[in-house]
Design a protein around this motif. Structure first.
Motif, PDB file in Angstrom:
ATOM      1  N   LYS A  25     -35.177  45.687  53.477  1.00 39.91           N
ATOM      2  CA  LYS A  25     -36.269  46.582  53.850  1.00 39.91           C
ATOM      3  C   LYS A  25     -36.170  47.149  55.427  1.00 39.91           C
TER       4      LYS A  25
ATOM      5  N   ARG B 285     -41.303  39.449  63.083  1.00 39.08           N
ATOM      6  CA  ARG B 285     -40.808  40.546  62.045  1.00 39.08           C
ATOM      7  C   ARG B 285     -39.305  41.013  62.416  1.00 39.08           C
TER       8      ARG B 285
ATOM      9  N   THR C 191     -49.122  35.703  60.891  1.00 39.36           N
ATOM     10  CA  THR C 191     -48.235  36.645  60.786  1.00 39.36           C
ATOM     11  C   THR C 191     -47.268  36.207  62.053  1.00 39.36           C
TER      12      THR C 191
ATOM     13  N   ASP D 276     -43.456  39.052  54.230  1.00 40.40           N
ATOM     14  CA  ASP D 276     -42.682  39.016  53.298  1.00 40.40           C
ATOM     15  C   ASP D 276     -41.897  37.484  53.068  1.00 40.40           C
TER      16      ASP D 276
ATOM     17  N   ILE E 291     -39.176  43.207  57.723  1.00 38.88           N
ATOM     18  CA  ILE E 291     -39.111  41.965  57.069  1.00 38.88           C
ATOM     19  C   ILE E 291     -40.162  41.303  57.893  1.00 38.88           C
ATOM     20  N   THR E 292     -41.373  40.705  57.361  1.00 40.23           N
ATOM     21  CA  THR E 292     -42.207  39.908  58.225  1.00 40.23           C
ATOM     22  C   THR E 292     -42.246  38.373  57.946  1.00 40.23           C
TER      23      THR E 292
END
Length: 309
Positions: A234, A260, A257, A245, A237-238
């Motif tokens: 993608k 990334r 979070t 993700d 991508i986190t």
């Protein structure tokens, strides 16, 4: 502060000025002959001696233009002279030290770097004999040319520095988020095997451009053993503990979070999303440290303090 260590076992030349040719010296033309007047008659002698005629004084001959005096030879400096540095090119003098960061957020012992300082589990300048994740001689610090350099001495578990800005990932890079250790891997799609269906390739056919690249993350142990793989298919991508993700709910050292990975044309960037514990990257050979940088090896975390004069 929780330790980020994984508990997993010539100066530019001036334009040349063209030399002007020196005009040759032309001798002057001789003056036109001047007719001499007839000498006056000699008066009769009065003393009985014959008169003596005085020779006429010759006319002065004009001189031609003189050649310019030769310039003295330029002074040549002795071959053994000392080379002078241009102003502003001096090497700055720095004072550097490292400070231990404890798990509770307090600081511990400070060590000033005055020579090459080794850190490890064995006999070193800074020794932690009870840290099983350290190699006997794990890493060293040294000031060179006004910079503080951190060098990994071929340790088993690596040396990690805290990422200070977005950086590009290269194949084989290893980084840490929370307790999770990852390795970045790429493979060109034109290197992947596929069914040939009897088609023969032209020998020596040139490649006009690099083919597409696929990338993945390998979650690994400190030994390098792969636990699981994640495809980076993608644009972004986190990674995080609660959002993203790739979610790792059981890692208390990872932020909601945390980081990334962004795919850009021809490269992948690793970003820290203002996480509490940061993103640490394993250095390859050595890396420069700046004031305020943090690094860890084994279970030991340090902060760098530098003063420049």
């Amino acid at each position: 502060m929780a330790p980020p260590a994984p508990p997993i076992t010539k100066v530019p030349a001036q334009a040349a000025v063209p030399t002007q040719p020196i005009a040759p010296v032309v001798p002057p033309k001789p003056p036109a002959p001047v007719s001499k007047p007839a000498p006056p008659p000699t008066p009769p002698p009065t003393s009985g001696r014959p008169g003596v005629a005085k020779a006429p004084t010759p006319a002065p001959v004009p001189r031609g233009p003189q050649a310019p005096a030769a310039a003295p030879p330029a002074a040549v400096p002795p071959s053994g002279g000392v080379t002078q540095l241009f102003p502003g090119l001096h090497v700055p003098k720095i004072e550097a030290s490292i400070v231990e960061l404890k798990q509770d957020g307090t600081t511990g012992k400070a060590t000033r770097i005055v020579k090459e300082t080794a850190i490890g589990r064995g006999t070193c300048d800074v020794s932690y004999p009870d840290d099983p994740l350290l190699s006997p001689r794990h890493a060293s610090l040294q000031i060179r040319a006004g910079k503080l350099m951190l060098k990994d001495l071929g340790s088993q578990n690596g040396t990690f520095t805290k990422q200070r800005q977005d950086t590009e990932l290269t194949p084989g890079d290893v980084f840490l988020t929370g307790r999770e250790l990852f390795r970045f891997v790429t493979q060109s799609m034109d290197e992947q095997p596929g069914p040939s269906q009897g088609t023969q390739f032209i020998v020596g056919a040139p490649k006009l451009q690099r083919g597409p690249v696929t990338a993945k993350l390998e979650r690994i142990q400190l030994t390098g053993e792969v636990i699981e793989e994640f495809s980076l298919d993608k644009p972004e991508i986190t990674l995080g503990r609660t959002k993203g993700d790739l979610i790792f709910q059981d890692d208390p050292f990872m932020s909601g979070t945390h980081a990334r990975i962004v795919a850009q044309p021809g490269r992948f960037l690793l970003q820290d999303l203002k996480s509490r514990n940061g993103v640490y990257r394993r250095i390859r050979n050595e890396a420069e440290l700046r004031h305020g940088d943090e690094f860890f090896l084994g279970e030991q975390l340090f902060r760098v303090e530098i003063k420049t004069s």
